[in-house]
Design a protein around this motif. Sequence first.
Motif, PDB file in Angstrom:
ATOM      1  N   UNK A 219       0.777  -1.359   0.017  1.00 39.43           N
ATOM      2  CA  UNK A 219       0.145  -0.010  -0.135  1.00 39.43           C
ATOM      3  C   UNK A 219       0.915   1.187   0.073  1.00 39.43           C
ATOM      4  N   UNK A 221       3.827   3.027  -1.144  1.00 39.26           N
ATOM      5  CA  UNK A 221       4.672   2.814  -2.269  1.00 39.26           C
ATOM      6  C   UNK A 221       5.904   3.551  -2.246  1.00 39.26           C
ATOM      7  N   UNK A 222       5.827   4.717  -1.147  1.00 44.11           N
ATOM      8  CA  UNK A 222       7.053   5.644  -0.985  1.00 44.11           C
ATOM      9  C   UNK A 222       8.006   4.895  -0.689  1.00 44.11           C
ATOM     10  N   UNK A 225       9.307   2.367  -3.325  1.00 44.41           N
ATOM     11  CA  UNK A 225       9.947   3.010  -4.542  1.00 44.41           C
ATOM     12  C   UNK A 225      11.589   3.679  -4.121  1.00 44.41           C
ATOM     13  N   UNK A 269       1.866  -3.460  -7.794  1.00 46.83           N
ATOM     14  CA  UNK A 269       1.493  -2.208  -8.105  1.00 46.83           C
ATOM     15  C   UNK A 269       2.681  -1.231  -7.480  1.00 46.83           C
ATOM     16  N   UNK A 273       6.040   2.010 -10.555  1.00 48.90           N
ATOM     17  CA  UNK A 273       6.802   3.413 -10.802  1.00 48.90           C
ATOM     18  C   UNK A 273       8.218   3.428 -10.253  1.00 48.90           C
ATOM     19  N   UNK A 357       1.921  12.160   5.860  1.00 44.34           N
ATOM     20  CA  UNK A 357       3.089  11.226   5.787  1.00 44.34           C
ATOM     21  C   UNK A 357       3.333  10.865   4.212  1.00 44.34           C
ATOM     22  N   UNK A 358       4.443  11.066   3.750  1.00 49.22           N
ATOM     23  CA  UNK A 358       4.790  10.485   2.265  1.00 49.22           C
ATOM     24  C   UNK A 358       4.553   9.157   2.237  1.00 49.22           C
ATOM     25  N   UNK A 359       5.250   8.511   3.528  1.00 50.55           N
ATOM     26  CA  UNK A 359       5.191   7.267   3.552  1.00 50.55           C
ATOM     27  C   UNK A 359       3.679   6.333   3.931  1.00 50.55           C
ATOM     28  N   UNK A 361       0.569   7.936   4.746  1.00 50.39           N
ATOM     29  CA  UNK A 361      -0.666   8.508   4.769  1.00 50.39           C
ATOM     30  C   UNK A 361      -2.021   7.941   4.435  1.00 50.39           C
ATOM     31  N   UNK A 362      -1.773   6.701   3.510  1.00 52.14           N
ATOM     32  CA  UNK A 362      -2.890   5.786   3.114  1.00 52.14           C
ATOM     33  C   UNK A 362      -3.445   5.264   4.033  1.00 52.14           C
ATOM     34  N   UNK A 364      -4.664   6.592   6.645  1.00 51.50           N
ATOM     35  CA  UNK A 364      -5.801   7.596   6.827  1.00 51.50           C
ATOM     36  C   UNK A 364      -6.947   7.186   6.187  1.00 51.50           C
ATOM     37  N   UNK A 365      -6.771   6.434   5.181  1.00 52.73           N
ATOM     38  CA  UNK A 365      -8.148   6.067   4.130  1.00 52.73           C
ATOM     39  C   UNK A 365      -8.441   4.661   4.100  1.00 52.73           C
ATOM     40  N   UNK A 368     -11.336   3.311   5.873  1.00 53.67           N
ATOM     41  CA  UNK A 368     -12.664   3.775   5.358  1.00 53.67           C
ATOM     42  C   UNK A 368     -12.941   3.102   3.826  1.00 53.67           C
ATOM     43  N   UNK A 369     -11.972   2.558   3.310  1.00 54.79           N
ATOM     44  CA  UNK A 369     -12.241   1.851   2.138  1.00 54.79           C
ATOM     45  C   UNK A 369     -12.890   0.456   2.520  1.00 54.79           C
TER      46      UNK A 369
ATOM     47  N   UNK B  59       2.642  19.093  10.158  1.00 53.00           N
ATOM     48  CA  UNK B  59       2.268  18.186   9.284  1.00 53.00           C
ATOM     49  C   UNK B  59       3.275  17.949   8.080  1.00 53.00           C
ATOM     50  N   UNK B  71       7.281  16.354  -2.969  1.00 56.34           N
ATOM     51  CA  UNK B  71       6.114  16.372  -2.688  1.00 56.34           C
ATOM     52  C   UNK B  71       4.899  15.903  -3.892  1.00 56.34           C
ATOM     53  N   UNK B  74       5.735  12.474  -5.494  1.00 52.91           N
ATOM     54  CA  UNK B  74       5.221  11.531  -4.668  1.00 52.91           C
ATOM     55  C   UNK B  74       3.629  11.375  -4.752  1.00 52.91           C
ATOM     56  N   UNK B  77       3.071   9.908  -8.074  1.00 58.89           N
ATOM     57  CA  UNK B  77       3.544   8.495  -8.508  1.00 58.89           C
ATOM     58  C   UNK B  77       3.355   7.687  -7.368  1.00 58.89           C
ATOM     59  N   UNK B  78       3.233   7.838  -6.190  1.00 65.29           N
ATOM     60  CA  UNK B  78       3.523   7.027  -5.057  1.00 65.29           C
ATOM     61  C   UNK B  78       2.220   6.835  -4.292  1.00 65.29           C
ATOM     62  N   UNK B  79       1.628   7.827  -3.836  1.00 69.14           N
ATOM     63  CA  UNK B  79       0.538   7.882  -2.921  1.00 69.14           C
ATOM     64  C   UNK B  79      -0.773   7.498  -3.254  1.00 69.14           C
ATOM     65  N   UNK B  80      -1.557   6.980  -2.616  1.00 68.24           N
ATOM     66  CA  UNK B  80      -2.755   6.520  -2.973  1.00 68.24           C
ATOM     67  C   UNK B  80      -3.803   7.590  -1.962  1.00 68.24           C
ATOM     68  N   UNK B 155      -8.692  12.690   7.943  1.00 69.24           N
ATOM     69  CA  UNK B 155      -8.100  11.394   6.994  1.00 69.24           C
ATOM     70  C   UNK B 155      -6.924  11.861   6.636  1.00 69.24           C
ATOM     71  N   UNK B 156      -6.320  12.784   5.401  1.00 68.13           N
ATOM     72  CA  UNK B 156      -5.023  12.846   5.174  1.00 68.13           C
ATOM     73  C   UNK B 156      -4.980  14.460   4.490  1.00 68.13           C
ATOM     74  N   UNK B 157      -3.661  14.444   4.382  1.00 64.41           N
ATOM     75  CA  UNK B 157      -3.249  15.809   3.512  1.00 64.41           C
ATOM     76  C   UNK B 157      -2.275  15.231   2.513  1.00 64.41           C
TER      77      UNK B 157
END
Lengths: 416, 161
Positions: A219, A221-222, A225, A269, A273, A357-359, A361-362, A364-365, A368-369, B59, B71, B74, B77-80, B155-157
């Motif tokens: 999940x 991917x930071x 990658x 997935x 990239x 968080x770049x690593x 943040x997912x 957080x959701x 909910x999914x 944050x 930023x 990412x 290309x990376x974040x969901x 949730x997220x930023x």
Amino acid sequence: MQDHSLIPAAIEWPTADATRVPFEVFTDPELYAREQQVLFRGPTWNFVALDIEIPDPGDYKTSFVGDTPVLVTRDQDGTVHCMVNRCAHRGSALKFDGSGNTQDLTCVYHNWRYDLAGNLQSVAFQHGVRQVGGMPPDFDLARHNLRRARVEVFHGLVFATFSDETPPLREYLGERMASHIARVLNRPIRILGTYSQTLHSNWKLYMENVKDSYHASLLHTFFSTFKLNRLSMQGGVLVDGGGAHHLSWSRRGTDTAAGTEYEKAGELRAQLDDFTLADPTLIKSWLEYDDGITHSIQSIFPCFVLQQIQNSLAVRLLVPRSVDESELFWIVFGYADDTPEQYDMRLRQSNLIGPAGLVSMEDGIIGNFIQRSVHREQGRSAILEMGGKEVEDQQSRVSEAGVRGFWQAYRARMDI
Amino acid sequence: MNQALVNPELVNRVERLQADYVDCIDDERYADWPGFFLEECLYTIISRDNARRGLPFGFLWCENRRMLRDRIASMKNANIYEPHTYRHVLGRTSVRPAEAGGWRARTSYMLARVMHDGGMDLFSTGAYEDWIVEDEGTLRFREKRVVTDSGRIDALIVIPF
């Protein structure tokens, strides 16, 4: 002392083991109410604060045990107390401003006054006005103290329990979990920032996520990658306390992708990239501990998390809000003796974690999914067989053993 | 020319910069966003509570334009995350000379988040606390501290604001 009126409509568990989890456990409001009573008010130790948040006599902080609002205080002798943030008289919140310093706890409604340990000291106009009115003569202050929790502090972590049956904290944690806490909280820390995030999901979905080492590089991917964390790195999962607690750990820079699914271009997935950081100082780190472990996520049942992601250190407290909403509180910290260079690296690495968080943040959701997709899926179950069917230590993080452990402990404690 | 001079023309230019900045984000031209900053800059989002308590960690924290580009890279290309866009509404900007050159500017913002399915929320309110300098005839941010009124994020930023 179980209230059987709170036992939810029969939820059927397809298996005796923890490999199947019926989706109703995330959506049943009666089950949620019972969890508050049986788990959070029952024999569990709940993290409520860091002791350095209330360093001085008279300091207090509002917190939560499950969804019960509590006050954490430090009295004049330095002893830490925890009690329900509710006046014994008519039920008003005693403190409603987050944190501060106070001589005593006085309810704003009718000025009933408690000491910092929660003992009722005085009742306004107890003897009326000029001996007219007032409380009946048999009114006994000592019988109307605040509802207190037992408190134990371990390496600066303040835990509370409302049950007399909860074993001592060290016993509850067990040797291995206690020694990992001692590893991270080995010297004075300094709080660097706090924040919280609303999660639109049942609290158990977040705790599953925390204990799920399988998803980390799929999940998120930071990390993968940038080759920061892959499941092929040396690592593992420890489960303890009948599955209640877990620790997943890994060592960066110990792996090669050869011979794993990471090598098959385009299959995952997570590997589709590839790009490079324009500024790699973002992830510059140093080896924080002598054991070489660069990533560790530890959870203590029910809702506490201790995190080391490279040099990004934090504690997290998950607070259930309702059957489909939770709030996650983060306290990011470093050590009091950090050098300026270490401080700068932690500051940059703060980008990796939290709601932005770049690593991660997912996280957080993702709950909910699930929450939104299972709410009418009665009779269906989640599958937890990665790494086998047992609740046991694992040599690999390609495992759902920590998640199975959670459900094993949950079912045992909830008696379902 | 006295760079620190605050006159109506400068205020107008600063307010135009703020308007262009939020338009860039709200119009989803994210690749252009780092161009509003100097190469060596600071962009951070921090809660008012942390800022008041002198806690530096918010944050996010970017200390040069390359980190801003990372930023966006990412994010792409990376974040969901679920597709969404922002809509900013800004208050008037107050401008004063900065001791180290350029100007300090403070602008209130309100930010709505609009989800792909039409869901719409007030996502953040706060103030931009900026340090703006003249960079070869263009005003750019030397610092942009986004101070959020709330310490809680829904949730997220992922998209900067």
